[in-house]
Scaffold this active site. Structure first.
Site, PDB file in Angstrom:
ATOM      1  N   GLU A   1      -2.213   5.543   1.436  1.00  0.00           N
ATOM      2  CA  GLU A   1      -2.288   5.402  -0.018  1.00  0.00           C
ATOM      3  C   GLU A   1      -1.237   6.267  -0.711  1.00  0.00           C
ATOM      4  OE1 GLU A   1      -6.731   4.435  -1.401  1.00  0.00           O
ATOM      5  OE2 GLU A   1      -6.646   6.188  -0.102  1.00  0.00           O
TER       6      GLU A   1
ATOM      7  N   GLU B   1     -11.049   3.409   6.102  1.00  0.00           N
ATOM      8  CA  GLU B   1     -12.213   3.951   5.392  1.00  0.00           C
ATOM      9  C   GLU B   1     -13.490   3.144   5.615  1.00  0.00           C
ATOM     10  OE1 GLU B   1      -8.649   5.511   3.130  1.00  0.00           O
ATOM     11  OE2 GLU B   1      -9.210   3.648   4.136  1.00  0.00           O
TER      12      GLU B   1
END
Length: 694
Positions: free
Chosen positions: A105, A125
């Site tokens: 990210e 995640e």
């Protein structure tokens, strides 16, 4: 310092330096912001390279900060990415080795990305029951397209950088030195007038976005019904498609906060940390020297011995395989080859690899051929007299410093060690069947097992890809000691009014892979019978239902005899309810003067699961397991406990120990209630309003 700042001919290089994977802890996040601002304020800097030292660009969040104030303290990762993205001077992410989770990210927030071949790119995640919470669900679809991004986000599976070379994620795939390539690229874009590109400004292109998103929903519904995170991942991506970047980002954050609170995410995070914590033994320092294991021997070429041998062969460690008879040795080798051939047919193994692995096996009928082994694992019949013969012989032939391991599932490792003159070298290595498939390895620490032996076996377990959990010595260790109480309750419930299919159905609905009676039929009912016969002699005061003995007396040992608690058809593993067995159970209840009653599914689940919890609490009190999460790892990796519930001890915390205690006291007042002796630890923790897991 968690971040290094250097300059190279007009380019500032910000290097994450937080080993082992450059986790994005508070000091790292603050260091990135400080570096960006320093470069902004330096008129001699035209561009910025963001990279990672050592073996990773960044593996994402710093797991040591989970559940601490630092995890949410500013600058958060979202703030860092906003500052990176808003830099007036172009930021180039130089990606190598690993860019996962928050690390990816962060890279997506840069204006440009240059990657080295072989880098693992992922947003994992979902495997922790959450979703990317710093823009991953919004920027990745804009980088590589809706379909590829959804696949990555929902699965959490890493993709090699080469496979993404033409996806729009990278501006350049470096062929030579990454640092040099990134500096050259930074100088090139630094010479350009801004503004520099931002992924947030790209459109998500797809010919039928709504149709593909619905397809993704249908696929996820089929495979992830117990896990909310994959569904929320799709919702967040869809929000970005329909409502634009900013609204999508806000919705992503809402989903992240909601998912963190779910019991499923708590369970997955518990499993993640628990697996890592299992390798930490309180009184064995992490820097304890280990013994070299370059040659292994396995005694016994049966189902278990052959499976154990395959673990070491798969890791490239040569194995000497010992049997007492040539026919048994030939049969064992043929089974190992057959297993590898099945892997070749499925495309999981190349044909040449099959022959390379088989070449690592040295078959023998002589103990003298074990003299060079660094580790010897016995996998012989589960009787103490047989183990004694093996270990006395090993004591004669094994070299000094060799580790002598028993695969016993219930027997006293201290008594086994006493058959040798080197008890410090003896340890239990309890593999689970099929040993080449099951992840769990119970490492049984004897009274005199040396610390370097433990450290060596735990390190070796990682090499052979096992989840290793240390247990002290007791009958059945952690897993089988607990499962005995579970089976006792299952049998009592048959006596009191249930039938095998109802019990199995209720606990399988709860999430177990297999109920107690289907499990017993698969393992062989004669195995449990043998253990009970031993119990009757060693613990004559312990109350057991004799209903399973009645079944075994009829020769119904399970799948291998075509009938057990269920009926089976040739070539068909389906468990068909058996009228013969059901009638036998009802007749047995009548003979035992046990009034049959309707037993609810809720009672079935509570009695089965809380019997595990109660025995687990006793195991903790006795120091057989050092922490509750170790017990959970045993049950998640070896006994089919549902992952989304986190293991029996975490499940008890989720229910609340006050409620667990009340239920146990209630069942203790019923028929067969003498099987319940409430663990003092449950009552003590319940009184304090605490759980097993801190």
């Amino acid at each position: 310092m968690a971040v290094d700042y250097t300059t190279h001919d007009g380019v500032a290089v910000i290097t994450l330096n937080n080993p082992p994977v450059n986790g994005l802890g508070l000091s790292t996040r603050a260091g990135i912001v400080e570096g960006i601002e320093r470069a902004q304020n330096d008129p001699g800097i035209e561009a910025i390279v963001l990279t990672g030292a050592g073996k990773a660009f960044s593996g994402g969040a710093d797991i040591t900060e989970f559940n601490t104030p630092k995890a949410t303290q500013e600058p958060t990762l979202a703030t860092v990415i906003k500052i990176v993205e808003g830099s007036a001077k172009p930021v180039v992410a130089a990606i190598h080795s690993v860019a996962m989770g928050g690390g990816l990210e962060l890279a997506l927030g840069a204006h440009y990305r240059v990657a080295a071949p072989g880098a693992q790119i992922a947003l994992p995640e979902v495997k922790l029951g959450i979703l990317p919470g710093a823009g991953g669900t919004q920027r990745l679809p804009r980088a590589i397209g809706l379909e590829a991004a959804l696949n990555m986000i929902v699965s959490g599976t890493p993709v090699m950088s080469e496979k993404l070379a033409d996806s729009g994620l990278f501006d350049e795939l470096a062929q030579g030195d990454l640092a040099e390539a990134a500096l050259a690229f930074a100088r090139k874009v630094g010479a350009k007038e801004g503004p520099h590109p931002k992924l947030r400004d790209r459109r998500i292109e797809h010919p039928n976005a709504a149709g593909f998103i619905q397809f993704a929903r249908n696929s996820v519904a089929a495979v992830a019904k117990h896990f909310p995170a994959p569904h929320k991942c799709i919702d967040a991506v869809e929000a970005g498609v329909q409502n634009g970047f900013d609204k999508g980002l806000a919705f992503e954050r809402e989903c992240f906060i909601a998912l963190v609170q779910t019991p499923e995410s708590r369970a997955l995070r518990h499993a993640f940390f628990g697996e890592r914590a299992a390798s930490k033994i309180p009184d064995v320092p992490s820097d304890t020297p280990v013994r070299d294991i370059n040659q292994v021997a396995v005694i016994g070429a049966g189902t278990m011995g052959g499976g154990i041998a395959m673990n070491f062969i798969n890791a490239g460690i040569p194995v000497t395989l010992l049997e007492t008879r040539q026919e048994a040795l030939d049969r064992g080798l043929a089974t190992i080859r057959k297993n590898y051939e099945a892997s070749v047919r499925k495309g999981k193994l190349k044909p040449e690899a099959l022959e390379q692995r088989m070449a690592l096996i040295t078959p023998t009928l002589s103990y003298d051929d074990l003299k060079n082994a660094d580790l010897i694992v016995e996998a012989v019949f589960e009787e103490l007299d047989v183990k004694e013969q093996v270990f006395r012989r090993l004591d004669e032939v094994a070299k000094q410093g060799a580790i002598l391991a028993s695969n016993t599932s219930t027997l006293d490792v201290d008594r086994i060690a006493a058959f040798t003159k080197r008890p410090q070298d003896v340890v239990g290595m309890h593999f689970f069947s099929p040993a080449n498939v099951m992840k769990l390895l119970e490492v049984v620490r004897g009274r005199e097992t040396a610390k370097d032996v433990l450290a060596t076996v735990m390190k070796l377990a990682k090499k052979i890809r096992k989840t290793a959990v240390v247990s002290g010595v007791c009958d059945g260790f952690i897993g089988n000691r607990m499962i005995e109480q579970y089976i006792r309750q299952a049998l009592f419930m048959l006596e009191e009014g249930a039938l095998p299919a109802q019990v199995d159905r209720a606990i399988e609905k709860f999430g177990f892979a297999m109920g107690p009676f289907r499990m017993s039929d698969l393992a062989g009912n004669d195995i449990g019978w043998a253990i009970r016969k031993r119990r009757y002699q060693e613990h004559p005061d312990m109350h057991y239902s004799k209903i399973a003995d009645r079944l075994c007396e009829t020769g119904r040992f399970g799948q291998k005899t075509g009938g057990g608690w269920y009926d089976y058809k040739a070539g068909d593993r389906t468990a068909y309810p058996s009228k013969v067995v059901d009638d036998m159970i009802v007749a047995f209840s009548k003979e035992a003067n046990a009034g049959r009653r309707k037993i609810s599914d809720e009672e079935i689940v509570e009695r089965l699961v809380f019997s595990l919890v109660n025995e687990g609490a006793k195991i903790l009190e006795e120091g057989i397991a050092s922490k509750a999460s170790d017990i959970d790892m045993v049950y998640l990796a070896g006994y089919g406990f549902p992952l989304y519930r986190g293991g029996p001890m975490l499940y008890a915390d989720t229910v609340g120990l006050y409620n667990v205690e009340r239920a146990i006291r209630r069942y203790a007042a019923q028929p067969n209630g003498d099987a319940w002796q409430l663990a003092s630890g449950i009552a003590a923790l319940a009184a304090q309003g605490r759980g097993f897991n801190g």
